[in-house]
Design an enzyme around this catalytic site. Structure first.
Site, mmCIF file in Angstrom:
data_model
loop_
_atom_site.group_PDB
_atom_site.id
_atom_site.type_symbol
_atom_site.label_atom_id
_atom_site.label_comp_id
_atom_site.label_asym_id
_atom_site.label_seq_id
_atom_site.Cartn_x
_atom_site.Cartn_y
_atom_site.Cartn_z
ATOM 1 N N SER A 96 -42.010 -40.327 34.857
ATOM 2 C CA SER A 96 -41.454 -41.036 36.012
ATOM 3 C C SER A 96 -40.140 -40.452 36.505
ATOM 4 O O SER A 96 -39.692 -40.788 37.609
ATOM 5 C CB SER A 96 -41.251 -42.513 35.662
ATOM 6 O OG SER A 96 -42.500 -43.138 35.422
ATOM 7 N N GLU A 104 0.779 -1.236 0.000
ATOM 8 C CA GLU A 104 0.000 0.000 0.000
ATOM 9 C C GLU A 104 0.815 1.293 0.000
ATOM 10 O O GLU A 104 0.392 2.284 -0.579
ATOM 11 C CB GLU A 104 -0.922 0.008 1.229
ATOM 12 C CG GLU A 104 -1.969 -1.086 1.231
ATOM 13 C CD GLU A 104 -2.980 -0.923 0.114
ATOM 14 O OE1 GLU A 104 -3.330 0.224 -0.223
ATOM 15 O OE2 GLU A 104 -3.423 -1.947 -0.438
#
Length: 791
Positions: free
Chosen positions: A462, A89
């Protein structure tokens, strides 16, 4: 007077135009510079970092925020990454003052030649100015503002500060902002673990993240990477050997584009909701880090167990057929490949990928998968649909060209599967602290976000009986108490509901008088009802609050003995922990600590531990005896399949509701509690044989085989106040001679009767069958959980 030579005229004209242009630029700068924005956004930089949720051992579970960010300081940034960025860059970044005049001259010539502002000469400083304050339009006015703002930035910040802003702010595709986030998105690892080739790939992204995205455009991305590597070599950041090695390095991108290390979406959503209640919208940008109590190995084991349990259930009930069938070659969408069009609206869930059948023989099914591959399935991969393939009547065959099915890779082979309709859930916790170690709220969060651990109110069947049995121990019942296992009939007048109730044992078998221990082991409904009637429904309704249940969810009727109330799996985990830890109530919790973006701990869990601050809710003697009976459920009763784990310290209870609508297994070792459940969102029967022991218990076993690996067995000590006495198993009375009968446990104040005593005389108010109780209801309450039930 004009110059004598034409070139002198041109030079003079150029000088005049230059002076005019300089004057205009100076005038524009004079007017624009004072209007430039304040640099407070840079000097007091606060990036919008999403909230991240982690496991206890630091693995990323999920993130919430519009932008993926992870701030990294310039001193922590790898040198190779900084060099790659400069090479790609702005190689003169540390020399220029924000504007690279040579670069501008080069760009100006190009723009004049093309007749438009197509090429820029953006420095890193100029990109920072644009990203924070300006648009990306290519106009002369914007470029002038950008240049002036760059100069202002250079006068107020150091070069390293500017580069740090760039490294953390630049957009790099896939919602990732900054190189630290991009490193996780593309490679699934932190920056300091990247190679030179990998940092070069990332450094090439800022120019055009969509164009050079390695997921979407691998060839362009590689070309850009090679350019960056060549620039790094030319600038002597790397030598020839490093350059060549980087060019040869194979690409290893993360397999999944999802930003997480651990699949626990239901956990992440619980955390998101809790944090939103506290911090509102700030959670999406303030960089909070939430550390949960989840442990990676446990969560992965739970994920596998739920998936396998659901697949096994589906296999037991056969193939339902393709999701749809399309006409081969028909272009329903109007464009594109008809095969792709047929799957446009279908997504993959838990590895179950959509595919279109293209060819069928008795031994091979060829499909075109949603990922674009042509796959042939044979052998065991066809086992699930073998009956379909063997169908002689062609009209009845549903596996045919154009059928849209599901396939799944299992080991090295592809199998035909189907998306399940049933759901399953599992939650596991440490019974000493309350820390939740694994939670799976359903088959797939992306398909169904309803959390069956915290939000599904279901009948426990149960699996609720142990709480009634525990209450009975405080009323004088003992594991040796003899109780009648015979039918009970309750009249319509007594139920108060307008209809009579005639409960049955699951197997429709009745065995007459039996010990309470045996009744729990065999899950005898009639005995449970008689026990509840003996202690009183109001007493039991109050007693169960000790385990964290609310009376309103368990109406005071005899049906409560059969689990006709409503519970969540989250509640059941906390309740069974009381038996596992010796009688203390510890509250399940899932958030350990909350840390802000600077590392400051905002909240830290401070759980009350069993034996160290947590309230004792049942007598230690009660917990010991209940644990002993629940261990017998595993050794001798409805959960004997759990013996496959080869441990002697396992205990628990199966649960099956009327018509097999809900299947449960609630079980534990002294160090780990886990609850598994299976059922349908819209309650309906799982199938006549789908009990808790068949549908839910295998999930629990699969999970516990991993969770308990390496965990030593624990043998509870006989607590003070409990006697171990030999009894006659046929009568529940003390054995007549030493060495006879079996050992049973008793409170000191409730010893077994002597042989000459009446069988029933020691039980105050021994129950007489039949007092008002409505029939169990199948109605489900799926209201959201109350906040105090989550944390």
């Amino acid at each position: 007077m004009l110059p004598k030579k034409w070139w002198q005229f041109l030079i003079l004209t150029g000088i005049i135009l230059g002076l005019v242009t300089t004057a205009l630029v100076a005038l524009a700068a004079t007017l624009i510079y004072p209007e430039l924005p304040s640099l407070e956004a840079l000097t007091d930089y606060k990036p919008k970092v999403p909230m991240r949720v982690y496991s206890e051992d630091g693995h990323l579970i999920g993130e919430f925020g519009e932008e993926r960010r992870a701030f990294i300081g310039i001193n922590e940034t790898p040198k190779a990454l900084k060099q790659a960025i400069l090479a790609a860059e702005d190689e003169r970044f540390y020399q220029h003052g924000g504007i690279d005049t040579l670069g501008i001259l080069r760009a100006a010539i190009s723009n004049v030649t093309s007749g438009s502002f197509k090429e820029g000469a953006s420095t890193i400083t100029m990109q920072v100015a644009r990203n924070f304050f300006l648009s990306s339009e290519k106009t002369a006015t914007r470029k002038l503002s950008e240049a002036l703002l760059s100069i202002k930035i250079e006068h107020n910040l150091t070069k390293d500060q500017i580069l740090e802003l760039y490294i953390n702010q630049i957009y790099l595709g896939h919602r990732s902002y900054g190189f630290a986030a991009a490193s996780q998105v593309y490679y699934g690892k932190p920056l300091d673990q990247l190679s030179i080739a990998e940092v070069a790939m990332l450094a090439g992204l800022p120019k055009a993240p969509s164009r050079y995205n390695p997921f979407a455009n691998p060839k362009r991305a590689e070309a850009r990477q090679r350019y960056v590597l060549r620039r790094m070599k030319d600038l002597h950041f790397i030598d020839q050997k490093q350059y060549e090695a980087a060019l040869q390095e194979p690409h290893r991108f993360r397999k999944s584009r999802k930003m997480r290390d651990l699949s626990a979406d239901y956990v992440a959503e619980i955390v998101r909701q809790a944090m939103y209640e506290r911090y509102k919208d700030d959670i999406y940008s303030s960089g909070l880090k939430i550390y949960t109590t989840i442990r990676k190995n446990n969560q992965e084991a739970a994920n596998r167990a739920i998936l396998q349990g659901i697949i096994d259930y589906d296999r037991r009930h056969g193939y339902r057929g393709p999701e749809k069938t399309v006409t081969p070659g028909a272009n329903e969408a109007g464009s594109g490949n008809w095969l792709d069009n047929a799957m446009d609206d279908l997504e993959s869930f838990q590895g179950m990928m959509p595919a279109v059948v293209t060819k069928v023989t008795p031994k091979v099914v060829s499909v075109y998968a949603k990922d674009g591959n042509n796959i042939e399935i044979s052998g065991d991969g066809l086992a699930f649909v073998q009956k379909q393939l063997a169908e002689k009547d062609a009209a009845k065959r549903t596996i045919k060209p154009g059928a849209v099915i599901r396939i799944m890779r299992q080991g090295d082979n592809w199998h035909i599967v189907q998306l399940p309709q049933a759901e399953a859930a599992l939650v596991a916790m440490d019974p000493e602290t309350g820390a939740v170690k694994a939670l799976v709220g359903g088959f797939d969060f992306n398909r169904n976000k309803f959390n069956h651990v915290t939000q599904a109110w279901r009948q426990p069947g149960s699996s609720f009986k142990p709480f009634i049995y525990s209450a009975s121990l405080e009323k004088g019942f003992t594991p040796a108490s003899m109780i009648e296992d015979e039918p009970i009939s309750v009249s319509a007048r007594e139920t108060g509901s307008g209809s009579a109730w005639e409960p049955k044992n699951y197997d429709r078998k009745y065995e007459g008088p039996m010990r309470m221990r045996t009744a729990l082991t065999k899950s005898k409904n009639m005995v449970s009802i008689r026990i509840l009637e003996g202690i009183g429904v109001n007493y039991a309704q109050d007693y169960i609050t000790r385990f964290g249940f609310s009376p309103k969810d368990h109406p005071p009727y005899l049906a409560m003995a059969l689990g006709a109330g409503s519970v969540t799996a989250w509640q059941m985990a906390g309740a069974y922990s009381v038996f596992a830890n010796g009688g203390y109530r510890v509250k399940p919790y899932i958030i350990d600590k909350v840390v802000d973006s600077r590392g400051k701990v905002l909240e830290q869990s401070k759980p009350l531990l069993a034996g160290k601050g947590a309230a004792r809710v049942i007598d230690g003697r009660n917990a010991f005896i209940m644990n002993s009976m629940l261990q017998d459920v595993v050794r001798l009763g409805t959960a004997t399949r759990a013996r496959s784990l080869g441990r002697s310290d396992l205990a628990g209870k199966t649960g099956t509701t009327n018509n097999q609508i809900d299947a449960w297994f609630a079980g534990y070792s002294p160090k780990h509690v886990a609850i598994s459940w299976m059922g349908y969102d819209k309650p309906k029967s799982l199938g006549s044989l789908e009990t808790g022991g068949k549908a839910a218990l295998p999930i629990w076993i699969d999970y516990m085989s991993s969770a308990l690996k390496g965990v030593p067995e624990v043998v509870p000590e006989l607590p003070a106040g409990v006697s171990a006495i030999r009894i006659d198993p046929a009568t529940g009375m003390q054995a007549k001679g030493d060495g006879e009968g079996v050992v049973e446990y008793f409170y000191h104040e409730f010893p077994p009767p002597e042989p000459e005593e009446s069988i029933f005389s020691i039980i105050p108010g021994f129950p007489i069958p039949g007092h008002g109780s409505p029939p169990p209801t199948e109605k489900q309450d799926n209201t959201p959980p109350r906040p105090d039930q989550l944390f």
